[in-house]
Design a protein around this motif. Sequence first.
Motif, short mmCIF file in Angstrom:
data_model
loop_
_atom_site.label_atom_id
_atom_site.label_comp_id
_atom_site.label_asym_id
_atom_site.label_seq_id
_atom_site.Cartn_x
_atom_site.Cartn_y
_atom_site.Cartn_z
N UNK A 375 4.56 -6.20 -29.78
CA UNK A 375 4.07 -4.98 -30.20
C UNK A 375 2.75 -5.07 -30.94
N UNK A 376 1.70 -4.38 -30.70
CA UNK A 376 0.52 -4.36 -31.39
C UNK A 376 0.77 -3.48 -32.71
N UNK A 377 0.84 -4.11 -33.93
CA UNK A 377 1.19 -3.25 -35.00
C UNK A 377 0.46 -1.93 -35.11
N UNK A 378 0.90 -0.66 -35.47
CA UNK A 378 0.30 0.41 -35.56
C UNK A 378 -0.31 0.33 -36.89
N UNK A 379 -1.52 0.97 -37.07
CA UNK A 379 -2.11 1.07 -38.38
C UNK A 379 -2.30 2.66 -38.83
N UNK A 380 -1.85 2.69 -40.13
CA UNK A 380 -1.97 4.28 -40.65
C UNK A 380 -0.60 4.65 -40.53
N UNK A 381 -0.46 5.91 -40.96
CA UNK A 381 0.79 6.63 -40.73
C UNK A 381 1.10 7.47 -39.63
N UNK A 382 2.32 7.34 -39.32
CA UNK A 382 2.73 8.04 -38.04
C UNK A 382 3.39 9.41 -38.21
N UNK A 383 3.45 10.28 -37.13
CA UNK A 383 3.89 11.55 -37.30
C UNK A 383 5.40 11.37 -36.92
N UNK A 406 8.93 -6.47 -32.29
CA UNK A 406 8.12 -5.27 -32.92
C UNK A 406 7.08 -5.62 -33.79
N UNK A 407 6.97 -6.70 -34.13
CA UNK A 407 5.69 -7.39 -35.10
C UNK A 407 5.66 -6.63 -36.55
N UNK A 427 11.39 1.14 -33.52
CA UNK A 427 12.41 0.37 -32.92
C UNK A 427 11.91 -0.49 -31.79
N UNK A 428 13.12 -1.27 -31.34
CA UNK A 428 13.05 -2.17 -30.36
C UNK A 428 13.40 -1.59 -28.86
N UNK A 429 14.64 -1.64 -28.58
CA UNK A 429 15.08 -1.32 -27.36
C UNK A 429 16.20 0.04 -27.64
N UNK A 430 15.74 1.22 -26.83
CA UNK A 430 16.14 2.30 -26.96
C UNK A 430 16.88 3.13 -25.58
N UNK A 431 18.16 3.35 -25.89
CA UNK A 431 18.66 4.19 -24.91
C UNK A 431 18.85 5.47 -25.31
N UNK A 432 18.35 6.62 -24.74
CA UNK A 432 18.54 7.87 -25.41
C UNK A 432 18.93 9.31 -24.55
N UNK A 433 19.05 10.08 -25.08
CA UNK A 433 19.36 11.53 -24.45
C UNK A 433 20.42 11.42 -23.31
N UNK A 434 20.30 11.96 -22.10
CA UNK A 434 21.49 12.07 -21.45
C UNK A 434 21.54 11.11 -20.36
N UNK A 444 16.40 -9.68 -26.48
CA UNK A 444 16.40 -10.00 -27.97
C UNK A 444 15.41 -9.03 -28.59
N UNK A 445 15.64 -8.54 -29.66
CA UNK A 445 14.77 -7.63 -30.42
C UNK A 445 14.42 -8.31 -31.72
N UNK A 446 13.16 -8.52 -32.28
CA UNK A 446 12.71 -9.34 -33.26
C UNK A 446 11.99 -8.38 -34.15
N UNK A 447 11.90 -8.50 -35.49
CA UNK A 447 11.11 -8.06 -36.47
C UNK A 447 10.72 -6.45 -36.23
N UNK A 448 11.85 -5.79 -36.08
CA UNK A 448 11.73 -4.15 -36.03
C UNK A 448 12.06 -3.56 -37.32
N UNK A 449 11.15 -2.85 -37.90
CA UNK A 449 11.17 -2.01 -39.11
C UNK A 449 11.60 -0.71 -38.39
N UNK A 450 12.90 -0.79 -38.08
CA UNK A 450 13.50 0.14 -37.39
C UNK A 450 15.04 -0.11 -36.77
#
Length: 816
Positions: A375-383, A406-407, A427-434, A444-450
């Motif tokens: 992941x290229x780390x996001x800069x600034x606040x997110x919605x 996730x860096x 988050x890293x690897x997500x399975x969602x909804x229906x 493997x998921x590494x360094x996830x602030x989530x």
Amino acid sequence: MSNVALLPIVADRYTPCVRTIRIVGLNLTGATMRAQVRAVGDTPGAPLVDLQTVTNGNAEGLRLVSVVTAAGVTTSTVEMVINETTMEALPYEGELGDATDLAWDWQATLSGRKRRIAKGAFRILGDGVTGADMAPYDRGEAYGGDQSDTNGMTTGATLTFGDDVVTITIDGADQLAVIVAEAETAADRADAAIAIALAAADRAQAYANQLPDFVQGSPGASATEVGLFAAAKGMTFVSAINRIRTTGRQLRGDGGAAWYVRWVAPMPALAAGQQDFSWFQAADASRWVLEAGQPFYPQQFGAMGDPSLTRTTIAQNIAVGSRGPDEAAAINAALLAPMVRELIVTAQHWFGTDIRKPSGKHLRGLDRATCGFHRIPLIGNQARPQFGVYSEDDDSGSFSDFFVNCQRSGYTGAPGSNQQQLLNRCSGLIIRRDSRNVRASRVDVLNSHGYSHYTCAGSAGNAGPTPKDTIREDCRAYNGQTGFEETGLGLTHENIDCSVYTDPLDGGIVLPMECAFHSYSGVAFIRRIRCSFIGNAPAVLDAIADGVDSGTIINIDCDYEPTGGQAAIIITNPDPAGVGNPNNAGRRIQKYIIRHTRAVPARIFDNQKSPYAVQADNAAVSIEGGEFRGLGITASTGAVVDIRNGAVVEGSRSDGLFLFALNIDGTGLINWYGKAGSVTAINTTDPNLARPGADFGVTFYDFPKLYPASGAGGYTLPPYRQRVRGEKARGAWGSYNPTADNLNLYVNIPLQTSVASRDLTDISLTLHAPDGTVVWPKGVTVTYDWQSDAELQVRIGGTDPLNNFGLRYSILEWTA
């Protein structure tokens, strides 16, 4: 002549040899069993191993575990144990690293007659490393048993005896056959792919040797192999050419070579967003689309990967200036391309926006050590919180054999309760909804602030479309806020052989971890099999949220070891009174099972951090076997904990406070069934401040090994003659001649029958506060006196009226 099973055994030398054998068709109840190991058959003298019938599961020998009859067929289950010291003492043969081949058989005496049950080779592997300190350098020549059959039993087997035949099934052999077949098929495909690749490389080299950057397919040409992707876009093709192959995306052999076919009506329309990804327009306005059926790689769509990243860079903290380009758009286009059913990742790629895998498709790497996404780390606040790699409304898709780093994107060091910090999570690897029947394997998921691995609903309150029948297998999480999280009304999910670690691999900042495994919001079914955790956080947090009950949650053969003073397994409704959400009041986890699990929090002897192995409230909990340490097991208000099948519970502390290894807080209950197992309570400061079970709420329907115990320490408690437990509400109390200094409250407690000995009667009294806690208010005294041998009077002194309190009592009369 009776049938004899041919059952070879393969064993390690430096570990105990433990095998479970099921005998279908024989009832071994009351049978005397014996098994021996010798160099070969008919070898005279003392045997190398001599196993006798035993009843202790920890002893060396042959133990009849169970005899079950179903549908008229009897199955006897026997456990064979050869101690590690015995295995190490067996002879060595041949050169260093050679196996030792011996022979064994097994007899049982049934109704006075001996019967030979099984025979075969007994092979000791020669590849042991740990424990080989005393192995000899000089070995004799091989002299042992038959070496022809090396496919021996390594865990267990089933023997089925009929009139004329005995059938043998070695545990795992059926799965092994499938694995071997799949491996052979994969090898065949790999050989074919290698041949194709070599042929293509030869042709490309031939062209390169003749003309630099030679391009075929120019006006009037008839060849179908053209140059690089950019060159193909600038070409004009004669109408006779309908199929072409590029030699690379940017360079020859860069992994971007691909087959294209000419697009003509009525082929499906070409999406504008796919131009220059899955199709291109040549100089003559002809359109060329990737041909279906070939292997697809990100490089064919322009995602070349960062060549500076290697097998070791996943464990490095990569500096901003060293990052490659953002390839999320090309990867998403590749996954969205209609001809792509499986995308094979062969490199490491940077991504700046979420990567979404569409329904039913498969995203896999060659292996998770070298292939994946940074992941290229996001800069600034997110919605909103960001995803790494995800799918939603996914029917039977899969993820396998890659990593997501996730860096630490979005982490600024702010407190975890900070709302903007929560919105900045990634988050890293997500399975969602229906989603249905989606599988993630070896990701493997590494360094996830989530949430490293996240399976969730798709609406606020987790009540929207919810995944069903999803599986994560052999997945790992390193240095994340949560390792594996499942949430959503009606969600069903399994984690198999999954592991969580708090330590980062890159030596960077350690992210604060909430817990390793987490579920809430009305999940219907969660099963964790052979999952593990070691690190500075609670291992499991299964909670009530969003005003709904949770269904069934199971932990089987798991290993949880918190290291920072946290409980191993927390089962809870954190809002039982409905203060945060009125619908949370009274909600509980309906069925919670902990089977053959090790929950061993580190022993941090501190009043604030002394950890429980299991901490439960508002749940029905079943503990079946396993090992539980720390402070032991505690049941709080609304929890009923049933313990059986030989669990081992040990509580210990050294802070001078009283310890119950089986503890009750509020209205919780703990019930113990069976004589197997043990309960131990240790207070290193004062041994008198430790008991196996609390005076209230703990019932031993059978007595296991208890320490300390009434009577000789460490032996089974004597049976009791009568036991009276209960609670008298404040309204049942009386007051006798109250004064300003003493209200003189009292309550009478009748017994079931007159006591035979007051000296052998234990009496325990506790005041139960309105908030459910067990307290002793300041200035209040509680005493008792015998009104008769069949009635006790309890007197409560002080000026506190104790409104809405209750008097909880336990009266236990022992027989000796």
